[in-house]
Design a protein around this motif. Sequence first.
Motif, PDB file in Angstrom:
ATOM      1  N   ASP A  95       0.851  -1.190   0.000  1.00  0.00           N
ATOM      2  CA  ASP A  95       0.000   0.000   0.000  1.00  0.00           C
ATOM      3  C   ASP A  95       0.886   1.238   0.000  1.00  0.00           C
ATOM      4  OD1 ASP A  95      -1.905   1.915   0.259  1.00  0.00           O
ATOM      5  OD2 ASP A  95      -2.868   1.069   2.032  1.00  0.00           O
ATOM      6  N   GLY A  96       1.002   1.889  -1.138  1.00  0.00           N
ATOM      7  CA  GLY A  96       1.830   3.078  -1.256  1.00  0.00           C
ATOM      8  C   GLY A  96       1.305   3.949  -2.379  1.00  0.00           C
ATOM      9  N   ASN A  97       2.223   4.595  -3.100  1.00  0.00           N
ATOM     10  CA  ASN A  97       1.817   5.383  -4.257  1.00  0.00           C
ATOM     11  C   ASN A  97       1.073   4.510  -5.254  1.00  0.00           C
ATOM     12  OD1 ASN A  97       1.666   7.650  -5.926  1.00  0.00           O
ATOM     13  ND2 ASN A  97       3.558   7.121  -6.972  1.00  0.00           N
ATOM     14  N   TYR A  98       1.560   3.288  -5.434  1.00  0.00           N
ATOM     15  CA  TYR A  98       0.832   2.234  -6.146  1.00  0.00           C
ATOM     16  C   TYR A  98       0.287   1.248  -5.111  1.00  0.00           C
ATOM     17  CZ  TYR A  98       2.969   3.623 -10.609  1.00  0.00           C
ATOM     18  OH  TYR A  98       3.353   4.310 -11.734  1.00  0.00           O
ATOM     19  N   LYS A  99      -0.870   0.674  -5.387  1.00  0.00           N
ATOM     20  CA  LYS A  99      -1.400  -0.425  -4.579  1.00  0.00           C
ATOM     21  C   LYS A  99      -1.108  -1.705  -5.359  1.00  0.00           C
ATOM     22  CE  LYS A  99      -3.581   2.942  -2.363  1.00  0.00           C
ATOM     23  NZ  LYS A  99      -3.093   3.488  -1.088  1.00  0.00           N
ATOM     24  N   CYS A 100      -0.341  -2.605  -4.784  1.00  0.00           N
ATOM     25  CA  CYS A 100       0.086  -3.805  -5.516  1.00  0.00           C
ATOM     26  C   CYS A 100      -0.299  -5.060  -4.749  1.00  0.00           C
ATOM     27  CB  CYS A 100       1.594  -3.786  -5.746  1.00  0.00           C
ATOM     28  SG  CYS A 100       2.167  -2.373  -6.718  1.00  0.00           S
ATOM     29  N   LEU A 101      -0.740  -6.069  -5.485  1.00  0.00           N
ATOM     30  CA  LEU A 101      -1.226  -7.298  -4.849  1.00  0.00           C
ATOM     31  C   LEU A 101      -0.742  -8.508  -5.633  1.00  0.00           C
ATOM     32  CD1 LEU A 101      -4.676  -7.925  -3.313  1.00  0.00           C
ATOM     33  CD2 LEU A 101      -3.852  -9.513  -5.059  1.00  0.00           C
ATOM     34  N   LEU A 102      -0.421  -9.561  -4.879  1.00  0.00           N
ATOM     35  CA  LEU A 102       0.012 -10.821  -5.483  1.00  0.00           C
ATOM     36  C   LEU A 102      -0.684 -11.980  -4.792  1.00  0.00           C
ATOM     37  CD1 LEU A 102       2.090 -12.324  -7.394  1.00  0.00           C
ATOM     38  CD2 LEU A 102       3.506 -12.542  -5.339  1.00  0.00           C
ATOM     39  N   PRO A 103      -1.450 -12.804  -5.510  1.00  0.00           N
ATOM     40  CA  PRO A 103      -2.007 -14.015  -4.904  1.00  0.00           C
ATOM     41  C   PRO A 103      -0.940 -15.103  -4.837  1.00  0.00           C
ATOM     42  CG  PRO A 103      -2.696 -13.847  -7.188  1.00  0.00           C
ATOM     43  CD  PRO A 103      -1.895 -12.616  -6.897  1.00  0.00           C
ATOM     44  N   VAL A 104      -0.878 -15.801  -3.726  1.00  0.00           N
ATOM     45  CA  VAL A 104       0.077 -16.899  -3.556  1.00  0.00           C
ATOM     46  C   VAL A 104      -0.696 -18.208  -3.655  1.00  0.00           C
ATOM     47  CG1 VAL A 104       1.777 -17.977  -2.046  1.00  0.00           C
ATOM     48  CG2 VAL A 104       1.573 -15.473  -2.117  1.00  0.00           C
ATOM     49  N   ILE A 105      -0.320 -19.012  -4.639  1.00  0.00           N
ATOM     50  CA  ILE A 105      -1.005 -20.277  -4.918  1.00  0.00           C
ATOM     51  C   ILE A 105       0.032 -21.384  -4.903  1.00  0.00           C
ATOM     52  CG2 ILE A 105      -2.385 -21.553  -6.604  1.00  0.00           C
ATOM     53  CD1 ILE A 105      -3.442 -18.820  -7.569  1.00  0.00           C
ATOM     54  N   ASP A 106      -0.206 -22.440  -4.141  1.00  0.00           N
ATOM     55  CA  ASP A 106       0.774 -23.530  -4.001  1.00  0.00           C
ATOM     56  C   ASP A 106       2.121 -23.006  -3.517  1.00  0.00           C
ATOM     57  OD1 ASP A 106      -1.085 -25.387  -4.805  1.00  0.00           O
ATOM     58  OD2 ASP A 106      -0.454 -25.382  -6.905  1.00  0.00           O
ATOM     59  N   ASN A 107       2.057 -22.034  -2.604  1.00  0.00           N
ATOM     60  CA  ASN A 107       3.249 -21.462  -1.959  1.00  0.00           C
ATOM     61  C   ASN A 107       4.187 -20.736  -2.918  1.00  0.00           C
ATOM     62  OD1 ASN A 107       2.628 -22.461   0.693  1.00  0.00           O
ATOM     63  ND2 ASN A 107       3.233 -24.495  -0.046  1.00  0.00           N
ATOM     64  N   LYS A 108       3.637 -20.266  -4.053  1.00  0.00           N
ATOM     65  CA  LYS A 108       4.496 -19.540  -4.979  1.00  0.00           C
ATOM     66  C   LYS A 108       3.660 -18.556  -5.805  1.00  0.00           C
ATOM     67  CE  LYS A 108       4.345 -23.080  -8.632  1.00  0.00           C
ATOM     68  NZ  LYS A 108       3.454 -24.006  -7.948  1.00  0.00           N
ATOM     69  N   ALA A 109       4.390 -17.644  -6.452  1.00  0.00           N
ATOM     70  CA  ALA A 109       3.752 -16.693  -7.347  1.00  0.00           C
ATOM     71  C   ALA A 109       3.656 -17.302  -8.735  1.00  0.00           C
ATOM     72  CB  ALA A 109       4.559 -15.407  -7.404  1.00  0.00           C
ATOM     73  N   ILE A 110       2.492 -17.260  -9.334  1.00  0.00           N
ATOM     74  CA  ILE A 110       2.367 -17.717 -10.714  1.00  0.00           C
ATOM     75  C   ILE A 110       1.988 -16.563 -11.636  1.00  0.00           C
ATOM     76  CG2 ILE A 110       1.871 -20.107 -10.133  1.00  0.00           C
ATOM     77  CD1 ILE A 110      -1.034 -19.538 -10.517  1.00  0.00           C
ATOM     78  N   THR A 111       1.945 -15.357 -11.078  1.00  0.00           N
ATOM     79  CA  THR A 111       1.805 -14.129 -11.850  1.00  0.00           C
ATOM     80  C   THR A 111       2.739 -13.094 -11.235  1.00  0.00           C
ATOM     81  OG1 THR A 111       0.099 -13.028 -10.519  1.00  0.00           O
ATOM     82  CG2 THR A 111      -0.652 -14.640 -12.152  1.00  0.00           C
ATOM     83  N   ASP A 112       2.914 -11.999 -11.925  1.00  0.00           N
ATOM     84  CA  ASP A 112       3.626 -10.872 -11.355  1.00  0.00           C
ATOM     85  C   ASP A 112       2.683 -10.132 -10.399  1.00  0.00           C
ATOM     86  OD1 ASP A 112       5.534  -8.964 -10.828  1.00  0.00           O
ATOM     87  OD2 ASP A 112       5.647  -8.174 -12.873  1.00  0.00           O
ATOM     88  N   PHE A 113       3.255  -9.264  -9.549  1.00  0.00           N
ATOM     89  CA  PHE A 113       2.420  -8.360  -8.773  1.00  0.00           C
ATOM     90  C   PHE A 113       1.576  -7.523  -9.725  1.00  0.00           C
ATOM     91  CE2 PHE A 113       5.232  -9.149  -5.202  1.00  0.00           C
ATOM     92  CZ  PHE A 113       4.446  -8.887  -4.082  1.00  0.00           C
ATOM     93  N   LYS A 114       0.296  -7.369  -9.410  1.00  0.00           N
ATOM     94  CA  LYS A 114      -0.563  -6.469 -10.166  1.00  0.00           C
ATOM     95  C   LYS A 114      -0.663  -5.174  -9.378  1.00  0.00           C
ATOM     96  CE  LYS A 114      -3.024  -8.257 -13.041  1.00  0.00           C
ATOM     97  NZ  LYS A 114      -2.745  -8.770 -14.381  1.00  0.00           N
ATOM     98  N   CYS A 115      -0.401  -4.046 -10.049  1.00  0.00           N
ATOM     99  CA  CYS A 115      -0.347  -2.759  -9.368  1.00  0.00           C
ATOM    100  C   CYS A 115      -1.400  -1.805  -9.920  1.00  0.00           C
ATOM    101  CB  CYS A 115       1.042  -2.140  -9.507  1.00  0.00           C
ATOM    102  SG  CYS A 115       2.353  -3.126  -8.737  1.00  0.00           S
ATOM    103  N   TYR A 116      -1.965  -0.986  -9.028  1.00  0.00           N
ATOM    104  CA  TYR A 116      -3.064  -0.093  -9.389  1.00  0.00           C
ATOM    105  C   TYR A 116      -2.704   1.354  -9.071  1.00  0.00           C
ATOM    106  CZ  TYR A 116      -7.520   2.383  -8.878  1.00  0.00           C
ATOM    107  OH  TYR A 116      -8.533   3.302  -8.965  1.00  0.00           O
ATOM    108  N   LYS A 117      -3.049   2.237 -10.018  1.00  0.00           N
ATOM    109  CA  LYS A 117      -2.919   3.670  -9.782  1.00  0.00           C
ATOM    110  C   LYS A 117      -3.766   4.414 -10.810  1.00  0.00           C
ATOM    111  CE  LYS A 117       0.401   7.476  -9.424  1.00  0.00           C
ATOM    112  NZ  LYS A 117       1.817   7.904  -9.623  1.00  0.00           N
ATOM    113  N   ASP A 118      -4.549   5.367 -10.339  1.00  0.00           N
ATOM    114  CA  ASP A 118      -5.342   6.252 -11.212  1.00  0.00           C
ATOM    115  C   ASP A 118      -6.203   5.464 -12.205  1.00  0.00           C
ATOM    116  OD1 ASP A 118      -4.140   8.410  -9.949  1.00  0.00           O
ATOM    117  OD2 ASP A 118      -2.562   8.596 -11.458  1.00  0.00           O
TER     118      ASP A 118
END
Length: 422
Positions: A95-118
Amino acid sequence: MQKKYKKNRIILLLVFIILTIFCFYKFVSKGHRITYKLKLDNQVFKIKEVNTRHEKKEDDNYYIEIGKDDIVFNFTIYNKFNRERKVVKDILYYDGNYKCLLPVIDNKAITDFKCYKDHLYYDYAQLRGEDKDLDKYIENVDNKIYDVNDWLDNKDKTNSKDGIEVFTDNLIDNHYISISSLRGIYTINKNINEYNIFSNDIYTRDVSNYIDKYYISADYNEDYEFRNFYLVDITNGKTIILKAPNYISLDSYIQGIVKNKLYLYDTDNKIQYELNIDNKKIKKIGNERSKIKFYSNNEWTEISTTKADQIAYFDLTVDNIDFPQYDIVIKQGNEASGYYYLIKRKENYYKVYRVSVQNEKIIQYLFDIEDYNDMRFYKDFVYYLDGQDIKYYSEQTGFKTVVHYSELEFNNNLKYGVYAKL
């Protein structure tokens, strides 16, 4: 004794029926739609999970929405996860200038962080270096769960031939790329191969294109008219020759491709042809008397030969009623496994965005491109030209460069195609 034997048979039959029903549900079930919550570090995340399986005209996928406060992040994942429910076990959130989120599935990332702004969404790899606090947060993430290098463009390993440079770590195993050459085509997968179909260098081949797994071209060994079409399978280089019902002018043009059928109009003879890739047949379907079939906005209509003579290419875009702020909308896929590609025209280029068909409010910026016709699609993959490079993007790979070839930028007559072998 007989009663006991009969009872055992009934029990075995019931067990068999129960197992059959279970297997039917497990392997034939059309997926699920559920909602649940995760509470992590005093933060509550609302999750919607839609698993699409065995739906007609749809690709199996998990569609996941994760809500935090008033922001919703979404992900479409083409993994099966053994048909599990509640696949998101953990969430990383910045939570900062961008709001970024990553779902963890099977104890790992299978996508990049998705970031939101404006009101727009980005992959973190696109933003790296723009926000020091965000970069610092990413650096401290456990790399056993998420390693930013997995999402960066890796150009270390290469394979080269005739000026074509391929970044081998970025190749997708079952994806075949092809670029037209002066006498035929190059095919690119694990190796770079050239297949010649013409005896001389042909610089301009208007009656040629890629369709499905084939490169198709008129016979440019002829001077003014032709009867043979060459079909080159880009997965193995095998060539098929199809003979048209009569001679066709080399001044003809390809109107478009719809559902594995190529439509060609002969301006000299005022005849329209349909070439069906599936059954390898060519037939005449239009002329001055019967009019010319024309495809626009997902519908077939008819036009006159007078209009076809003026070069009438099929319009494969759709109405932008739902996205009025964008100039061009292209839909790929269907209602549970597709995207809208939203295109905004600038002075000498286009900005490309993407929206899942399952939520038209979540708009992700992808890239800039000189010509939006230079995109190729497969599931959540989009290939595109960027100057001298062929690149691709998908949620499970990020942005990657796969081919560098200087001729792509300077030779407008070159064509390229992509085929994903199932």
